[in-house]
Motif scaffolding. Sequence first.
Motif, PDB file in Angstrom:
ATOM      1  N   ILE A 159       0.846  -1.226   0.077  1.00 28.90           N
ATOM      2  CA  ILE A 159       0.078  -0.106   0.050  1.00 28.90           C
ATOM      3  C   ILE A 159       0.895   1.258   0.068  1.00 28.90           C
ATOM      4  O   ILE A 159       1.673   1.349   0.874  1.00 28.90           O
ATOM      5  N   ASN A 160       0.618   2.248  -0.733  1.00 34.30           N
ATOM      6  CA  ASN A 160       1.312   3.321  -1.109  1.00 34.30           C
ATOM      7  C   ASN A 160       0.838   4.364  -0.479  1.00 34.30           C
ATOM      8  O   ASN A 160      -0.454   4.930  -0.827  1.00 34.30           O
ATOM      9  N   ARG A 161       1.402   5.110   0.519  1.00 39.88           N
ATOM     10  CA  ARG A 161       0.588   6.357   1.338  1.00 39.88           C
ATOM     11  C   ARG A 161       1.702   7.481   1.353  1.00 39.88           C
ATOM     12  O   ARG A 161       2.021   8.310   2.011  1.00 39.88           O
ATOM     13  N   GLY A 162       2.488   7.899   0.033  1.00 38.84           N
ATOM     14  CA  GLY A 162       3.264   8.648  -0.062  1.00 38.84           C
ATOM     15  C   GLY A 162       2.561  10.010  -0.741  1.00 38.84           C
ATOM     16  O   GLY A 162       1.648   9.931  -1.605  1.00 38.84           O
ATOM     17  N   ILE A 163       2.971  11.382  -0.292  1.00 35.25           N
ATOM     18  CA  ILE A 163       2.466  12.119  -0.775  1.00 35.25           C
ATOM     19  C   ILE A 163       3.542  13.319  -1.244  1.00 35.25           C
ATOM     20  O   ILE A 163       4.482  13.663  -0.584  1.00 35.25           O
ATOM     21  N   SER A 164       3.635  13.891  -2.523  1.00 33.98           N
ATOM     22  CA  SER A 164       4.770  14.620  -3.013  1.00 33.98           C
ATOM     23  C   SER A 164       4.852  16.064  -2.151  1.00 33.98           C
ATOM     24  O   SER A 164       3.757  16.608  -2.060  1.00 33.98           O
ATOM     25  N   GLY A 165       5.941  16.205  -1.833  1.00 34.11           N
ATOM     26  CA  GLY A 165       6.379  17.452  -1.077  1.00 34.11           C
ATOM     27  C   GLY A 165       6.232  17.484   0.195  1.00 34.11           C
ATOM     28  O   GLY A 165       6.464  18.538   0.945  1.00 34.11           O
ATOM     29  N   GLN A 166       5.779  16.407   0.761  1.00 29.82           N
ATOM     30  CA  GLN A 166       5.521  16.677   2.291  1.00 29.82           C
ATOM     31  C   GLN A 166       6.823  16.375   3.122  1.00 29.82           C
ATOM     32  O   GLN A 166       7.712  15.733   2.748  1.00 29.82           O
ATOM     33  N   THR A 167       6.651  17.206   4.327  1.00 28.49           N
ATOM     34  CA  THR A 167       7.813  17.254   5.363  1.00 28.49           C
ATOM     35  C   THR A 167       7.181  16.166   6.343  1.00 28.49           C
ATOM     36  O   THR A 167       6.280  15.836   6.532  1.00 28.49           O
ATOM     37  N   THR A 168       8.245  15.881   7.401  1.00 26.13           N
ATOM     38  CA  THR A 168       7.845  15.069   8.175  1.00 26.13           C
ATOM     39  C   THR A 168       6.816  15.715   9.352  1.00 26.13           C
ATOM     40  O   THR A 168       6.060  14.776  10.031  1.00 26.13           O
ATOM     41  N   ALA A 169       6.789  16.776   9.575  1.00 22.02           N
ATOM     42  CA  ALA A 169       5.600  17.427  10.344  1.00 22.02           C
ATOM     43  C   ALA A 169       4.445  17.013   9.694  1.00 22.02           C
ATOM     44  O   ALA A 169       3.533  16.787  10.421  1.00 22.02           O
ATOM     45  N   GLN A 170       4.208  17.101   8.405  1.00 24.45           N
ATOM     46  CA  GLN A 170       2.935  16.955   7.773  1.00 24.45           C
ATOM     47  C   GLN A 170       2.468  15.433   8.092  1.00 24.45           C
ATOM     48  O   GLN A 170       1.285  14.774   8.249  1.00 24.45           O
ATOM     49  N   MET A 171       3.639  14.613   7.704  1.00 23.33           N
ATOM     50  CA  MET A 171       3.308  12.919   7.583  1.00 23.33           C
ATOM     51  C   MET A 171       2.986  12.560   9.213  1.00 23.33           C
ATOM     52  O   MET A 171       2.359  11.767   9.354  1.00 23.33           O
ATOM     53  N   LEU A 172       3.653  13.111  10.166  1.00 20.89           N
ATOM     54  CA  LEU A 172       3.297  12.798  11.705  1.00 20.89           C
ATOM     55  C   LEU A 172       1.958  12.918  12.017  1.00 20.89           C
ATOM     56  O   LEU A 172       1.219  12.335  12.374  1.00 20.89           O
ATOM     57  N   LEU A 173       1.246  14.068  11.321  1.00 17.94           N
ATOM     58  CA  LEU A 173      -0.008  14.496  11.567  1.00 17.94           C
ATOM     59  C   LEU A 173      -0.983  13.491  10.970  1.00 17.94           C
ATOM     60  O   LEU A 173      -2.065  13.355  11.211  1.00 17.94           O
ATOM     61  N   ARG A 174      -0.546  13.021   9.715  1.00 20.56           N
ATOM     62  CA  ARG A 174      -1.600  11.798   9.084  1.00 20.56           C
ATOM     63  C   ARG A 174      -1.111  10.387   9.442  1.00 20.56           C
ATOM     64  O   ARG A 174      -1.727   9.581   8.740  1.00 20.56           O
ATOM     65  N   PHE A 175      -0.030  10.209  10.303  1.00 23.18           N
ATOM     66  CA  PHE A 175       0.287   8.886  10.371  1.00 23.18           C
ATOM     67  C   PHE A 175      -0.754   7.880  11.158  1.00 23.18           C
ATOM     68  O   PHE A 175      -0.623   6.858  10.510  1.00 23.18           O
ATOM     69  N   ARG A 176      -1.576   8.535  12.049  1.00 22.71           N
ATOM     70  CA  ARG A 176      -2.701   7.471  12.479  1.00 22.71           C
ATOM     71  C   ARG A 176      -3.605   7.215  11.400  1.00 22.71           C
ATOM     72  O   ARG A 176      -4.145   6.000  11.372  1.00 22.71           O
TER      73      ARG A 176
END
Length: 269
Positions: free
Chosen positions: A100-117
């Motif tokens: 399953i691919n859950r990559g989003i172009s341009g994102q930083t770790t701060a954004q990813m942490l918010l959508r991790f759950r």
Amino acid sequence: MSLLSNLLPILMMAGPAVLPEPPASDPMFHAEPGSLQPEQIRAMQQRLADWPQLGYYREQNAALPAATADRPRVVFFGDSITEGWGATGSSTFFPGKGYINRGISGQTTAQMLLRFRQDVIALRPAVVVVLAGTNDIAGNTGPATQAMIEDNLHGMVELAKAHGIAVVLSSVLPVSSYPWRAGLRPADKVRALNTALKQYAGTEGIVFLDYHALMTNKEGGLDVALSADGVHTTPAGYARMAPLAEAAIADALAAAGAVPSGRTQGTQP
């Protein structure tokens, strides 16, 4: 005034340092101030309203079938490098795996942490492969120190472990320059971050996936054969990455005791 009215002049003056990584084909990122069309303004407003982009995979997540015991679920989580697995045809590199691919172009770790759950934990994977940090170094959502990047990645690891998800922590890919950040020389920052991540992975007992060591050139970047722009990998680049990812996933599955039927622990896929 609306939020967009207040922020648009600042965003336009600040340039790509505070905007998501600019796709070359997206005129929004190459427009002169005052020349944006209504649909471009609406798109920017949507991005401001959903900064971590929680809506990006919401429908796909809702439609995802339940994981099965004979096929442990693996989520690839990250930025454009991760999203690019799908763009280049993940079935070519991982036939029959159903990753399953859950990559989003341009994102930083701060954004990813918010959508991790939402984009990892809620999917109940056996393993998550995290690849993130290069856009932080590029300053996509503002200045970020190495400590800030590490904190965000540590947060993802801690959340995953708390929910019984094995982690593969990937090195940041080599990069010697960013097309959208002229003058920035990130190679040393990338090396320093990767050294810290490798040490952290060892301390935490998680798998470290070292793409950097087998992909870097003498300038600390990617060769033309592996990347057309020095940042995003070509199919040849993904072909070099794929067996490394497979081996790391196998190690993580074996360590977690989640081995698909037909394989024994320690067997490479």
